[in-house]
Structures are given as structure tokens and as C-alpha cells.
Design a protein around this motif. Structure first.
Motif, PDB file in Angstrom:
ATOM      1  N   PHE A 205      71.264  16.301  12.591  1.00 34.69           N
ATOM      2  CA  PHE A 205      70.526  17.456  13.097  1.00 34.69           C
ATOM      3  C   PHE A 205      71.396  18.706  13.038  1.00 34.69           C
ATOM      4  CE2 PHE A 205      68.074  14.048  14.837  1.00 34.69           C
ATOM      5  CZ  PHE A 205      66.789  14.547  15.015  1.00 34.69           C
ATOM      6  N   ASP A 206      70.767  19.823  12.631  1.00 34.40           N
ATOM      7  CA  ASP A 206      71.396  21.142  12.665  1.00 34.40           C
ATOM      8  C   ASP A 206      70.490  22.081  13.460  1.00 34.40           C
ATOM      9  OD1 ASP A 206      73.782  20.866  10.930  1.00 34.40           O
ATOM     10  OD2 ASP A 206      72.289  20.385   9.393  1.00 34.40           O
ATOM     11  N   PHE A 207      71.028  22.647  14.540  1.00 29.64           N
ATOM     12  CA  PHE A 207      70.267  23.540  15.408  1.00 29.64           C
ATOM     13  C   PHE A 207      70.766  24.971  15.269  1.00 29.64           C
ATOM     14  CE2 PHE A 207      69.041  19.609  17.279  1.00 29.64           C
ATOM     15  CZ  PHE A 207      67.863  19.851  17.983  1.00 29.64           C
ATOM     16  N   GLU A 208      69.819  25.919  15.269  1.00 30.46           N
ATOM     17  CA  GLU A 208      70.124  27.336  15.398  1.00 30.46           C
ATOM     18  C   GLU A 208      69.658  27.759  16.786  1.00 30.46           C
ATOM     19  OE1 GLU A 208      68.810  29.882  12.260  1.00 30.46           O
ATOM     20  OE2 GLU A 208      69.140  28.347  10.717  1.00 30.46           O
ATOM     21  N   LEU A 209      70.585  28.237  17.608  1.00 30.52           N
ATOM     22  CA  LEU A 209      70.313  28.499  19.021  1.00 30.52           C
ATOM     23  C   LEU A 209      70.370  29.996  19.328  1.00 30.52           C
ATOM     24  CD1 LEU A 209      72.598  25.679  20.505  1.00 30.52           C
ATOM     25  CD2 LEU A 209      70.158  25.534  19.983  1.00 30.52           C
ATOM     26  N   GLU A 210      69.444  30.439  20.158  1.00 30.73           N
ATOM     27  CA  GLU A 210      69.441  31.824  20.647  1.00 30.73           C
ATOM     28  C   GLU A 210      69.542  31.794  22.164  1.00 30.73           C
ATOM     29  OE1 GLU A 210      66.566  35.802  20.763  1.00 30.73           O
ATOM     30  OE2 GLU A 210      66.018  34.075  19.511  1.00 30.73           O
ATOM     31  N   ASN A 211      70.641  32.308  22.690  1.00 31.43           N
ATOM     32  CA  ASN A 211      70.905  32.316  24.139  1.00 31.43           C
ATOM     33  C   ASN A 211      70.884  30.906  24.717  1.00 31.43           C
ATOM     34  OD1 ASN A 211      71.437  33.496  26.689  1.00 31.43           O
ATOM     35  ND2 ASN A 211      69.265  33.534  27.190  1.00 31.43           N
ATOM     36  N   LEU A 212      71.302  29.948  23.910  1.00 40.57           N
ATOM     37  CA  LEU A 212      71.340  28.548  24.329  1.00 40.57           C
ATOM     38  C   LEU A 212      72.628  27.911  23.819  1.00 40.57           C
ATOM     39  CD1 LEU A 212      67.714  27.512  23.264  1.00 40.57           C
ATOM     40  CD2 LEU A 212      68.485  27.689  25.640  1.00 40.57           C
ATOM     41  N   GLU A 213      72.998  26.809  24.450  1.00 40.57           N
ATOM     42  CA  GLU A 213      74.098  26.007  23.937  1.00 40.57           C
ATOM     43  C   GLU A 213      73.939  24.566  24.401  1.00 40.57           C
ATOM     44  OE1 GLU A 213      77.777  27.553  25.357  1.00 40.57           O
ATOM     45  OE2 GLU A 213      77.358  27.127  27.473  1.00 40.57           O
ATOM     46  N   PHE A 214      74.414  23.638  23.576  1.00 42.15           N
ATOM     47  CA  PHE A 214      74.441  22.251  23.988  1.00 42.15           C
ATOM     48  C   PHE A 214      75.534  22.060  25.035  1.00 42.15           C
ATOM     49  CE2 PHE A 214      71.961  21.603  20.191  1.00 42.15           C
ATOM     50  CZ  PHE A 214      71.197  20.475  20.470  1.00 42.15           C
ATOM     51  N   GLU A 215      75.297  21.107  25.929  1.00 37.98           N
ATOM     52  CA  GLU A 215      76.305  20.839  26.956  1.00 37.98           C
ATOM     53  C   GLU A 215      77.652  20.473  26.345  1.00 37.98           C
ATOM     54  OE1 GLU A 215      74.125  19.556  31.101  1.00 37.98           O
ATOM     55  OE2 GLU A 215      74.848  17.961  29.779  1.00 37.98           O
ATOM     56  N   ASP A 216      77.609  19.743  25.210  1.00 39.38           N
ATOM     57  CA  ASP A 216      78.865  19.363  24.554  1.00 39.38           C
ATOM     58  C   ASP A 216      79.304  20.379  23.500  1.00 39.38           C
ATOM     59  OD1 ASP A 216      77.044  18.945  22.552  1.00 39.38           O
ATOM     60  OD2 ASP A 216      77.454  16.807  22.303  1.00 39.38           O
ATOM     61  N   LYS A 217      78.595  21.523  23.433  1.00 36.36           N
ATOM     62  CA  LYS A 217      78.923  22.630  22.524  1.00 36.36           C
ATOM     63  C   LYS A 217      78.697  22.295  21.052  1.00 36.36           C
ATOM     64  CE  LYS A 217      80.537  24.590  26.267  1.00 36.36           C
ATOM     65  NZ  LYS A 217      79.723  25.551  27.026  1.00 36.36           N
ATOM     66  N   GLN A 218      78.107  21.147  20.745  1.00 35.87           N
ATOM     67  CA  GLN A 218      77.905  20.724  19.359  1.00 35.87           C
ATOM     68  C   GLN A 218      76.453  20.984  18.946  1.00 35.87           C
ATOM     69  OE1 GLN A 218      80.510  19.634  17.459  1.00 35.87           O
ATOM     70  NE2 GLN A 218      81.750  20.043  19.270  1.00 35.87           N
ATOM     71  N   SER A 219      76.239  21.987  18.090  1.00 34.22           N
ATOM     72  CA  SER A 219      74.875  22.299  17.639  1.00 34.22           C
ATOM     73  C   SER A 219      74.497  21.546  16.371  1.00 34.22           C
ATOM     74  CB  SER A 219      74.722  23.801  17.416  1.00 34.22           C
ATOM     75  OG  SER A 219      75.654  24.254  16.450  1.00 34.22           O
ATOM     76  N   SER A 220      75.464  20.876  15.749  1.00 29.14           N
ATOM     77  CA  SER A 220      75.206  19.990  14.613  1.00 29.14           C
ATOM     78  C   SER A 220      75.791  18.623  14.958  1.00 29.14           C
ATOM     79  CB  SER A 220      75.846  20.522  13.330  1.00 29.14           C
ATOM     80  OG  SER A 220      75.262  21.742  12.934  1.00 29.14           O
ATOM     81  N   PHE A 221      75.005  17.580  14.737  1.00 26.85           N
ATOM     82  CA  PHE A 221      75.496  16.262  15.135  1.00 26.85           C
ATOM     83  C   PHE A 221      74.779  15.161  14.367  1.00 26.85           C
ATOM     84  CE2 PHE A 221      72.139  17.594  18.057  1.00 26.85           C
ATOM     85  CZ  PHE A 221      71.266  16.514  18.051  1.00 26.85           C
ATOM     86  N   ASP A 222      75.484  14.038  14.244  1.00 22.90           N
ATOM     87  CA  ASP A 222      74.904  12.814  13.702  1.00 22.90           C
ATOM     88  C   ASP A 222      74.392  11.972  14.858  1.00 22.90           C
ATOM     89  OD1 ASP A 222      75.541  13.324  10.970  1.00 22.90           O
ATOM     90  OD2 ASP A 222      77.621  12.751  11.396  1.00 22.90           O
ATOM     91  N   LEU A 223      73.257  11.346  14.648  1.00 22.16           N
ATOM     92  CA  LEU A 223      72.672  10.495  15.685  1.00 22.16           C
ATOM     93  C   LEU A 223      72.286   9.160  15.066  1.00 22.16           C
ATOM     94  CD1 LEU A 223      71.466  10.240  18.629  1.00 22.16           C
ATOM     95  CD2 LEU A 223      69.284  10.901  17.588  1.00 22.16           C
ATOM     96  N   VAL A 224      72.854   8.086  15.575  1.00 19.88           N
ATOM     97  CA  VAL A 224      72.488   6.727  15.171  1.00 19.88           C
ATOM     98  C   VAL A 224      71.843   6.058  16.375  1.00 19.88           C
ATOM     99  CG1 VAL A 224      73.312   4.492  14.364  1.00 19.88           C
ATOM    100  CG2 VAL A 224      74.365   6.587  13.489  1.00 19.88           C
ATOM    101  N   LEU A 225      70.631   5.576  16.184  1.00 22.07           N
ATOM    102  CA  LEU A 225      69.870   4.991  17.283  1.00 22.07           C
ATOM    103  C   LEU A 225      69.458   3.575  16.906  1.00 22.07           C
ATOM    104  CD1 LEU A 225      69.061   6.353  19.990  1.00 22.07           C
ATOM    105  CD2 LEU A 225      66.782   6.689  19.026  1.00 22.07           C
TER     106      LEU A 225
END
Length: 317
Positions: A150-170
């Protein structure tokens, strides 16, 4: 003031500069809820004849009132007649379990993952609240793994872990939460995102593949002279290719030629991209079209000609 519009009627605010017989005013907050926390920032757009007392000063204060508690902000009158005007930004903090119940209640934005046009019981829910968003991922399958980026573009937001791009294995049966928080409550916020993913089946023995083809695949049925015959084939994308399951439940013999035009795909058991499918009554066959490079677009076209006993027919798909 009550906070019913924020789904919390058990929190109240009382504010006055003139009700007290002493030379003081107040903003009093009472939180009688059991689970919710009020956070409010009050800004004075007009402040005449009064001032905030410590620990507050200037023209603004912020309070956070946990469940079952209260808070007071004191103002001192400096003139016999005092007045004020305010703007305020309020938010209610609910526990995660309360916010996640909105998924069950149909109040979340939900994306269901698909492969080859087939939906899987793997979901991505977005739950908005006063302080940001919860992203809830869940894999309800018993035999699939989601691999995603996932790649996020954020406006006045942030992830708690500060990572706006991340791999997710479920893995199958797994859940995962990620939280996005608003930086400035007095400014608008939003986001957009893009993602890539792959769903991998962990159980791909022949029996399970056939079962999935029948339950989830696209079904085609053979017709001849306006008759629908009990001869079927099912097509389903799994992992790295399209599985084709053929079954003949009729009393006729089916002889079919499937001639493919392939893009980024291959047939490992054929040199000319053709299948000869011969089915006696009650016979079945399982075949596979393999994708060469999963990072690139793949497609196929097929031309089908077949005979039923000694009768012939042609079909292009």
C-alpha cells in the motif's frame, strides 16, 4: 451543551462569565459516559473584560475529559461587565471495539479483494472517526494468504508508526489494524491510496482445486441445437494461473479442441497452445493456463470446436 451529534449524550458542558456571584466565570465539563473521552479546543474570538486563569492563558484552551471525570476552566472578570465569543473544535475518543462495531453495522467503507474476477473473503475496511481513521484488514478464508503493498498520500494526517507505504501479509484467519491520526484538528484532512496485491492459495491439491473451481469459478455449459447439455467446464484464477475443470455428466461423448491466443501466459503441456479435451460420459479433466510474469498484464482468447458423438460445432470465446 450536550454532545448528541457526536453520539455521546452523556457528556455536558456549562460555560458562563456572569452566572457566578463572584468575579469569575467558568467552562465546566462533565463526562458521565462509561467509555468515551472528550477532547475540545476552545478559541476566544472575542474576550472583553475577562481573562483565562492558570494553567491556561491567552485566547485558547484545550481540555481532555476521560469517562467518569470532570474538568473546569476558570476565567477572571476584570470589569463589571464582561463578554466573550468562542469557536470550538470537539472530538470524542471511542475505544477501538466501539469503532470496529461500525463495520458490522455497515457504517464502514469496505473493499473486498478479488483475483481473476472472483471475490475472496478478504476485506479492507476504513472506519472514520473524529481523530482520524482505523484501517481494518481481515482474512476470513481458511486457505489463502494475502500479500499486498500500500502507498498512501496523506493530507494533514499521519500513520501512528509514521509509515505511509507498507507491505501487508495477512494469513488465513488473521486480522490487522493500522491507525491514521489527524495532525491538526482545526484543518481539513483526507487521503488517497493505491495498492497491489496477490492472493495465494495454500491448499492446492487436486481435490481442493476442483472444489474451488465449482464453487467460485466461471461456469460454461455446452449447447447443441438449442439444447443445454450436462457438459460443463469451470474457469478459476488461483495463485499463478487459470485452472480449467471439465466434467461430462451427460450420456454423450464430448471431443473438444480449445485453441488459445495467449498474452503473458503459457500452456506447459502443449506446444501449439491447444488442448484436446476428450470426455466420455462421467469423465472429468483438470487443466491449467499458467501466467509467465505476475507483475504484468495477462489475458487469453479461446476458440472452441467440438463434436458430440459425430456432430460438430464451433464456438469462439
Amino acid at each position: 451543551k450536550k454532545y448528541e451529534t457526536k453520539n455521546e449524550p452523556d457528556i455536558s458542558k456549562y460555560m458562563s462569565i456572569n452566572d457566578s456571584k463572584a468575579n469569575y466565570g467558568y467552562a465546566y465539563y462533565q463526562n458521565n459516559s462509561k467509555i468515551s473521552t472528550l477532547v475540545e479546543t476552545c478559541t476566544f474570538t472575542k474576550m472583553e473584560g475577562c481573562k483565562l486563569l492558570p494553567p491556561y492563558s491567552g485566547h485558547q484552551f484545550t481540555v481532555e475529559v476521560p469517562p467518569g471525570e470532570d474538568a473546569i476552566v476558570v476565567m477572571k472578570k476584570q470589569k463589571a461587565i464582561a463578554s466573550y465569543a468562542t469557536n470550538y473544535v470537539s472530538g470524542i475518543k471511542f475505544p477501538d471495539e466501539v469503532l470496529l462495531k461500525r463495520i458490522e453495522d455497515g457504517e464502514a467503507k469496505t473493499v473486498q479483494f478479488k483475483m481473476g474476477g472472483n471475490p475472496f473473503d478478504i476485506f479492507f475496511h476504513t472506519v472514520g472517526h473524529d481523530f482520524g481513521y482505523i484501517l481494518a484488514f481481515e482474512n476470513k478464508t481458511d486457505s489463502c494468504i494475502l500479500e499486498s503493498h500500500f502507498d498512501f498520500e496523506l493530507e494533514n494526517l499521519e500513520f501512528e508508526d509514521k509509515q505511509s507505504s507498507f507491505d501487508l501479509v495477512l494469513n488465513s484467519g488473521a486480522k490487522e489494524l493500522r491507525k491514521i491520526v489527524i495532525k491538526d484538528m482545526q484543518t481539513g484532512a483526507g487521503f488517497k491510496y493505491k495498492y497491489t496485491y496477490r492472493i495465494k492459495e495454500t491448499k492446492l491439491d487436486e481435490e481442493s482445486v476442483i472444489k474451488k473451481c465449482i464453487e467460485m469459478g466461471t461456469q460454461k455449459q455446452i449447447r447443441y441445437q438449442s439444447q443445454t447439455l450436462d457438459i460443463n467446464y469451470y474457469v478459476l484464477f488461483l495463485n499463478d494461473g487459470y485452472y480449467w475443470y471439465f466434467e461430462n455428466k451427460s450420456d454423450k461423448v464430448f471431443n473438444g479442441t480449445f485453441a488459445f491466443a495467449l498474452t503473458n501466459m503459457e500452456i506447459t503441456d502443449s506446444e501449439d497452445d491447444t488442448w484436446e479435451i476428450n470426455l466420455l460420459p462421467e469423465a472429468t479433466i483438470l487443466k491449467k493456463l499458467s501466467v509467465i510474469d505476475l507483475t504484468k498484464q495477462s489475458s487469453y482468447k479461446v476458440k472452441l470446436t467440438y463434436k458430440l458423438n459425430d456432430q460438430s460445432r464451433q464456438n469462439i470465446q
